[in-house]
Design a protein around this motif. Structure first.
Motif, PDB file in Angstrom:
ATOM      1  N   ILE A 126     -55.305 101.267   0.686  1.00  0.00           N
ATOM      2  CA  ILE A 126     -55.275  99.990   1.404  1.00  0.00           C
ATOM      3  C   ILE A 126     -55.343 100.184   2.913  1.00  0.00           C
ATOM      4  O   ILE A 126     -55.245  99.222   3.679  1.00  0.00           O
ATOM      5  CB  ILE A 126     -54.038  99.144   1.039  1.00  0.00           C
ATOM      6  CG1 ILE A 126     -52.739  99.842   1.448  1.00  0.00           C
ATOM      7  CG2 ILE A 126     -54.042  98.802  -0.444  1.00  0.00           C
ATOM      8  CD1 ILE A 126     -51.507  98.945   1.317  1.00  0.00           C
ATOM      9  N   GLY A 127     -55.509 101.453   3.343  1.00  0.00           N
ATOM     10  CA  GLY A 127     -55.707 101.712   4.756  1.00  0.00           C
ATOM     11  C   GLY A 127     -54.457 102.009   5.548  1.00  0.00           C
ATOM     12  O   GLY A 127     -54.500 102.021   6.786  1.00  0.00           O
ATOM     13  N   PHE A 128     -53.337 102.285   4.871  1.00  0.00           N
ATOM     14  CA  PHE A 128     -52.106 102.646   5.578  1.00  0.00           C
ATOM     15  C   PHE A 128     -52.017 104.169   5.652  1.00  0.00           C
ATOM     16  O   PHE A 128     -51.975 104.845   4.630  1.00  0.00           O
ATOM     17  CB  PHE A 128     -50.872 102.085   4.863  1.00  0.00           C
ATOM     18  CG  PHE A 128     -49.585 102.349   5.600  1.00  0.00           C
ATOM     19  CD1 PHE A 128     -49.151 101.470   6.584  1.00  0.00           C
ATOM     20  CD2 PHE A 128     -48.823 103.476   5.327  1.00  0.00           C
ATOM     21  CE1 PHE A 128     -47.969 101.709   7.275  1.00  0.00           C
ATOM     22  CE2 PHE A 128     -47.644 103.731   6.014  1.00  0.00           C
ATOM     23  CZ  PHE A 128     -47.220 102.841   6.995  1.00  0.00           C
ATOM     24  N   ASP A 129     -51.954 104.707   6.866  1.00  0.00           N
ATOM     25  CA  ASP A 129     -52.072 106.152   7.044  1.00  0.00           C
ATOM     26  C   ASP A 129     -50.799 106.839   7.522  1.00  0.00           C
ATOM     27  O   ASP A 129     -50.788 108.065   7.654  1.00  0.00           O
ATOM     28  CB  ASP A 129     -53.192 106.462   8.048  1.00  0.00           C
ATOM     29  CG  ASP A 129     -54.568 106.118   7.499  1.00  0.00           C
ATOM     30  OD1 ASP A 129     -54.756 106.234   6.278  1.00  0.00           O
ATOM     31  OD2 ASP A 129     -55.434 105.715   8.289  1.00  0.00           O
ATOM     32  N   ASP A 130     -49.751 106.092   7.781  1.00  0.00           N
ATOM     33  CA  ASP A 130     -48.550 106.719   8.336  1.00  0.00           C
ATOM     34  C   ASP A 130     -47.508 106.954   7.247  1.00  0.00           C
ATOM     35  O   ASP A 130     -46.355 106.531   7.365  1.00  0.00           O
ATOM     36  CB  ASP A 130     -47.969 105.877   9.474  1.00  0.00           C
ATOM     37  CG  ASP A 130     -47.170 106.722  10.458  1.00  0.00           C
ATOM     38  OD1 ASP A 130     -47.067 107.942  10.245  1.00  0.00           O
ATOM     39  OD2 ASP A 130     -46.667 106.153  11.439  1.00  0.00           O
ATOM     40  N   ALA A 131     -47.937 107.628   6.182  1.00  0.00           N
ATOM     41  CA  ALA A 131     -47.037 107.949   5.071  1.00  0.00           C
ATOM     42  C   ALA A 131     -47.070 109.450   4.817  1.00  0.00           C
ATOM     43  O   ALA A 131     -48.080 110.116   5.055  1.00  0.00           O
ATOM     44  CB  ALA A 131     -47.450 107.199   3.806  1.00  0.00           C
ATOM     45  N   ALA A 132     -45.951 109.975   4.338  1.00  0.00           N
ATOM     46  CA  ALA A 132     -45.839 111.408   4.066  1.00  0.00           C
ATOM     47  C   ALA A 132     -45.058 111.625   2.784  1.00  0.00           C
ATOM     48  O   ALA A 132     -44.273 110.772   2.353  1.00  0.00           O
ATOM     49  CB  ALA A 132     -45.141 112.122   5.226  1.00  0.00           C
ATOM     50  N   ILE A 133     -45.283 112.781   2.180  1.00  0.00           N
ATOM     51  CA  ILE A 133     -44.542 113.217   1.000  1.00  0.00           C
ATOM     52  C   ILE A 133     -43.413 114.144   1.442  1.00  0.00           C
ATOM     53  O   ILE A 133     -43.628 115.046   2.257  1.00  0.00           O
ATOM     54  CB  ILE A 133     -45.462 113.969   0.018  1.00  0.00           C
ATOM     55  CG1 ILE A 133     -46.678 113.116  -0.378  1.00  0.00           C
ATOM     56  CG2 ILE A 133     -44.681 114.413  -1.221  1.00  0.00           C
ATOM     57  CD1 ILE A 133     -46.354 111.848  -1.098  1.00  0.00           C
TER      58      ILE A 133
END
Length: 294
Positions: A126-133
């Motif tokens: 959906i275009g959200f890029d500020d996520a991390a595992i």
């Protein structure tokens, strides 16, 4: 001399020390994404889905909220588990949980990082890029004796507009079209017994014709639940002919384990990777689709 493989997006993997040092940051949103699959025979279904909410209630990383993948983030009208909702609908669901503009998201799971990578891949779609595992997830956090709590966290709703990335999830027609296409490589992220056809869990035993096998859990150190080093992961994909120049399609049973392979392919810099959302839950039951086995 060939360059040593490295992860191209290190910001999308955080370790337990980083998270411990940053807990409480105003923009941070941490989520437990755990789901459990209970494999059953004689029921006519490949597994029973159990939310990880019960374990979250017993103990979780301080300040983390819970995401129920099947109950909150999947298409409830689909007969299959874990089906992607429409992207605008999905963005609204994430926003209601507190994910949006200006937030930094960390995702973790228990027993298997595939639940966190599934949510990460959905956010990317959906275009959200500020996520991390969180590398190692709750297992590593707990093994290190870090603090936990039982109090539920709920973040305030945020604003999130979908900026769709077409092609990160695909359907059966694109997968069928890739059979025999030298410019594509289709990867099965399931265990070897499912790939070979020895295990008929999803219906017709076997695999999508021409697909190769890189089991998701082979890319994880099962003792620590951390991702294997980039050189080991790169070697696993290279061994089956998954070249960066190809269109890579990844599948599994229901589009979950496939996202672990896809996440690490993205980390290695593969530019064109997609997940077959319905995977063998659909393919094995559709008699019009070809299948092969050892």
């Amino acid at each position: 001399m060939t360059a040593t493989p490295r992860y191209a997006h290190p910001e999308a993997i955080v370790d337990t020390r980083w998270l411990a040092d940053n807990l409480g940051a105003p923009s941070l949103r941490v989520f437990d994404c755990t789901t459990y699959l209970h494999y059953e025979t004689g029921t006519g279904r490949p597994y029973r889905v159990e939310s990880g909410r019960g374990d979250y209630d017993k103990a979780h990383i301080p300040g983390s909220a819970f995401l129920d993948l099947q109950g909150e983030l999947s298409d409830r009208a689909s007969p299959l588990n874990f089906t992607m909702p429409a992207l605008d609908d999905l963005a609204a669901r994430f926003a209601a949980k507190g994910i949006g503009t200006g937030t930094r998201v960390v995702l973790y799971a228990r027993k298997n990082p595939q639940w966190a990578t599934r949510v990460w891949w959905m956010l990317r779609a959906i275009g959200f890029d500020d996520a991390a595992i969180l590398d190692g997830g709750f297992d590593k956090w707990s093994a290190e004796g870090r603090p936990t709590e039982t109090t539920e966290t709920r973040y305030p709703a945020a604003t999130l507009a979908a900026r769709p990335r077409p092609g990160l999830f695909v359907g059966k027609e694109e997968v069928r079209a890739a059979i025999g296409d030298a410019a594509s490589c289709t990867i099965n992220a399931l265990a070897p017994d499912l790939h070979s056809g020895a295990n008929p869990r999803y219906g017709r035993p076997g695999r999508i014709p021409g697909s190769v096998n890189v089991p998701a859990l082979s890319l994880v150190d099962t003792a620590s639940m951390t991702f294997r080093p980039p050189e080991a992961v790169a070697a696993a994909f290279a061994a089956v002919g998954a070249e960066p120049s190809k269109r890579i399609l990844v599948y599994c049973g229901g589009g979950i384990a496939a996202t672990l392979d896809a996440f690490l392919l993205h980390q290695l810099g593969y530019p064109d990777v997609a997940v077959y959302d319905a995977s063998m839950s659909e393919w094995a039951k559709d008699e019009s689709l070809p299948i092969e086995r050892d």
